[in-house]
Design an enzyme around this catalytic site. Structure first.
Site, PDB file in Angstrom:
ATOM      1  N   HIS A 174      41.032  40.764  30.654  1.00 24.91           N
ATOM      2  CA  HIS A 174      40.440  40.508  29.334  1.00 24.91           C
ATOM      3  C   HIS A 174      41.374  40.877  28.189  1.00 24.91           C
ATOM      4  O   HIS A 174      40.990  40.808  27.032  1.00 24.91           O
ATOM      5  CB  HIS A 174      39.059  41.168  29.210  1.00 24.91           C
ATOM      6  N   ASP A 205      47.465  51.608  37.823  1.00 20.98           N
ATOM      7  CA  ASP A 205      48.213  50.356  38.012  1.00 20.98           C
ATOM      8  C   ASP A 205      49.700  50.543  37.698  1.00 20.98           C
ATOM      9  O   ASP A 205      50.566  49.945  38.351  1.00 20.98           O
ATOM     10  CB  ASP A 205      47.594  49.192  37.223  1.00 20.98           C
ATOM     11  N   ASP A 248      35.813  45.901  38.151  1.00 23.20           N
ATOM     12  CA  ASP A 248      34.452  45.382  38.293  1.00 23.20           C
ATOM     13  C   ASP A 248      34.063  44.429  37.166  1.00 23.20           C
ATOM     14  O   ASP A 248      32.923  43.963  37.117  1.00 23.20           O
ATOM     15  CB  ASP A 248      33.440  46.527  38.463  1.00 23.20           C
ATOM     16  N   ASP A 249      35.001  44.151  36.256  1.00 23.77           N
ATOM     17  CA  ASP A 249      34.763  43.091  35.273  1.00 23.77           C
ATOM     18  C   ASP A 249      35.635  41.870  35.577  1.00 23.77           C
ATOM     19  O   ASP A 249      35.870  41.036  34.703  1.00 23.77           O
ATOM     20  CB  ASP A 249      34.939  43.587  33.825  1.00 23.77           C
ATOM     21  N   ARG A 298      27.605  45.607  35.826  1.00 22.78           N
ATOM     22  CA  ARG A 298      28.727  44.782  36.290  1.00 22.78           C
ATOM     23  C   ARG A 298      28.633  44.372  37.760  1.00 22.78           C
ATOM     24  O   ARG A 298      28.993  43.254  38.103  1.00 22.78           O
ATOM     25  CB  ARG A 298      30.043  45.534  36.063  1.00 22.78           C
TER      26      ARG A 298
END
Ligand code: UDP
Ligand code: MN
Length: 268
Positions: free
Chosen positions: A213, A189, A102-103, A29
């Site tokens: 995503h 989060d 990291d995506d 990634r």
């Protein structure tokens, strides 16, 4: 809200772009991030990981920060990294803390432009929820009552102004963030949302151009790609959830489509 005219400037160097990663993602990634959007913010982007990696530290010009957090997807490891990200931001003089996974692909010019609409001297929590309603949990301070709050999905990216970060510091700096995560026993989060919305009574401002995503990535019309702030990708079995961008770069060479996106947005 400040008009661009009043705020005057759009400054990348005011933004701390913080990317959470883990050793097993460095070669996969991080590699594609370094070839794409990192090039637009190499001075202002930092990666938080769990293992020393001299090669990536060199490629990022010393911006790979090895935390003492463990390499696991467990809540405590993820809160540990968020805690390190937050403390590192606090020690800078930057005006915005923006967290990404990291995506994520970060369309840097769009991020800079969007943040210029807000004053970092006011408390701003900018991001996008992945739920249709606020999260409802038992009040950790009084199990006979419930509390509800919104949180911005970490996987879509979110930004916190300096003024808000300063207010959060008594609850989130120097390891207190991890204690908060343990207290509510929910991911990093969510813990951010709890501190900001519940403890500080400051509401999330929804920015619908952040994308994780959890959303279908292939629905953005080509013309609107430039207006988005973040993108992501995921795979379930053989199905790829990726941005649909017209490109001569073949999917087999660019499975995440980040290179195609980078070239579409900035030219190659
Ligand atoms: N991550 C991590 N340690 C791990 C697994 C994941 O720090 O052991 C980070 C990863 O680098 C990414 C974020 O947590 O920035 C989310 O991980 P991933 O995208 O694999 O899972 P998701 O939660 O999106 O399904
Ligand atoms: Mn992810």
């Amino acid at each position: 809200l400040l008009s661009n005219h009043v705020s005057g400037k759009k400054r990348l160097k005011d933004i701390f772009l913080s990317v959470k990663t883990t050793q097993s993602n460095h070669r996969t990634r991080l590699a594609i991030i370094l070839k794409t959007w990192f090039k637009q913010a190499p001075e202002d982007t930092y990666f938080f990981t769990d293992q020393k990696d001299d090669e990536f530290n060199r490629l990022t010009n010393g911006h790979l920060i090895k935390t003492n957090c463990s390499a696991s997807h467990h809540r405590t490891a993820l809160c540990c990294k968020m805690s390190a990200e937050f403390d590192t931001f606090l020690a800078t003089s930057k005006k915005w803390f923006c967290h990404f996974d990291d995506d994520n692909y970060v369309h840097v010019p769009s991020l800079v432009k969007h943040l210029s609409r807000y004053s970092p001297n006011k408390p701003w929590y900018l991001g996008k929820p992945s739920t249709l309603s606020p999260l409802v949990i038992l009040n950790p301070d009084d199990q006979s009552s419930k509390i509800s709050f919104w949180f911005a999905t970490g996987g879509a990216g979110f930004c916190i102004s300096r003024a808000l970060a300063n207010k959060m510091a008594p609850f989130a700096s120097k390891g207190k963030f991890m204690q908060m995560g343990e207290k509510i026993r929910l991911p990093d989060d969510v813990t951010i949302g709890y501190i900001i919305e519940h403890l500080l009574s400051i509401n999330l401002t929804v920015v619908d151009t952040f994308h994780s995503h959890l959303e279908p990535m292939n629905l953005f019309p080509s013309k609107t790609l430039k207006d988005q702030i973040t993108f992501s990708y995921s795979r379930s079995g053989t199905e790829m959830n990726v941005v649909n961008v017209n490109s001569t770069i073949d999917s087999s060479k660019d499975p995440t489509r980040f290179m195609a996106l980078y070239c579409h947005l900035n030219g190659c």
